[in-house]
Design an enzyme around this catalytic site. Sequence first.
Site, PDB file in Angstrom:
ATOM      1  N   GLY A  13       0.830  -1.205   0.000  1.00  0.00           N
ATOM      2  CA  GLY A  13       0.000   0.000   0.000  1.00  0.00           C
ATOM      3  C   GLY A  13       0.862   1.251   0.000  1.00  0.00           C
ATOM      4  CB  ILE A  14       0.087   4.853  -0.290  1.00  0.00           C
ATOM      5  CG1 ILE A  14      -0.611   4.559  -1.633  1.00  0.00           C
ATOM      6  CG2 ILE A  14       0.936   6.120  -0.423  1.00  0.00           C
ATOM      7  CD1 ILE A  14      -1.430   5.704  -2.156  1.00  0.00           C
ATOM      8  CG  HIS A  15       5.293   1.828   2.310  1.00  0.00           C
ATOM      9  ND1 HIS A  15       6.638   2.090   2.345  1.00  0.00           N
ATOM     10  CD2 HIS A  15       5.076   1.014   1.245  1.00  0.00           C
ATOM     11  CE1 HIS A  15       7.219   1.433   1.336  1.00  0.00           C
ATOM     12  NE2 HIS A  15       6.293   0.785   0.654  1.00  0.00           N
ATOM     13  CB  VAL A  16       7.289   6.580   4.362  1.00  0.00           C
ATOM     14  CG1 VAL A  16       6.510   6.915   5.615  1.00  0.00           C
ATOM     15  CG2 VAL A  16       8.215   5.414   4.589  1.00  0.00           C
ATOM     16  CD  GLU A  87       7.039  -0.308  -2.415  1.00  0.00           C
ATOM     17  OE1 GLU A  87       6.024  -0.847  -1.948  1.00  0.00           O
ATOM     18  OE2 GLU A  87       7.688   0.573  -1.817  1.00  0.00           O
TER      19      GLU A  87
END
Lengths: 92, 314
Positions: A13-16, A87
């Site tokens: 998911g949209i992590h840092v 990713e």
Amino acid sequence: MTEQTVLVRNKLGIHVRPAERIAQTANRFVSKIALKNGECRVNAKSILGILALEAGLGTEVTVVADGPDEREASSAVAALFDAGFGEELGET
Amino acid sequence: MRGISVQRFFDEKKDEFQLEALTESLASARPITVSDVNRPGLALAGFTGNFLADRIQILGETEMLFLETLEERERIRAIDRLFDHDLPCVIVAKGLEFPSYLVERGTRAGVPILRTPFSTTPFIHQLTEYLERVFAPRTHIHGSLVDVYGVGLLLTGESGIGKSECALDLVERGHRLVADDLVIVTRRRSELTGEASERLRDHMEIRGIGIIDVGRMFGIRAVARRKEISVEVRLKEWAGDVDYDRLGLEEKMTTVLGMKIPVVTIPIIPGKNITVLVEVVAMNHLLRVHGIRPAALLNDSLIHAMKRPEGSGE
């Protein structure tokens, strides 16, 4: 103004890290770029804002761009999503 | 319409209100969608005109005493009258005893029934306050919110203008960070309140350094949970052709969620100390609150002095 819906395709998911890539890309354009996940609407040029979306794998995010280079901006941001931010992809 | 499920209400408030679930299931067909609550005394007594079924129904001592005065058959009929409507939830206050038919009928109707030991009226006040917060108009603003001398200043401006750096500088000078980058603003009555999203609370992104945790770095004195927004401070790149306010005679206003708040635009020039200016904005606001307007006072005294007839001077 252009609007398009994209899908979070990477496993984490949209992590840092993806947030940083989105903000970096968004900052190359002068248009205002927002990301929407349900009620949450944030500035795509701000890393913390993007994190607040808490958009995990499979989340639909709407990219809203407004300004002179909105088309390029919108497709550049959408391309990041489509590539899963470089990713590992998850099952959607 | 925005609504919350009874299950979510229960999960969030069960500790504070010491809620007890009387029905096995908390799955309600109808979500809670309004902040007002209803005491269904009249409906129990037989008048169901104008019955406000969309509200949480509160049964207090009066309702229970009334039900006790009824014969079994009448009591069942009274309770049926309530559940003929599609209710989100029923709450028994004051830890009162209840007729077993209430829970039986609630279960059948798919209406969760809860109980709290709180007295009815204080409970209603607290419940309404909570629901008002849940249903308050809400928006996300890209900016930083800092409590400066007790004044909530919302710093806004384009990405990269230096909002976060300014907020950090303010924190370093003893002021308190509420939210950086993303401020969640809610309006309740005539008050605008800002806070950070729960996960991002106390965090900032400083270009060149990265994400920092202000709470850990500067300690508890440097952060605040939420703050009323009093003034918007717009940071704007200096443009020669823009007329910035040089007098401060009039207060410029902006509208957030339908509420008017003063807005001050500060031109940014490299090397200028923005932080001191922002502190001055806060102090100026405090003076205004106390009825002191320096530009107007100066102007009055000037006009007064110029009015003196010739020859009457000292």
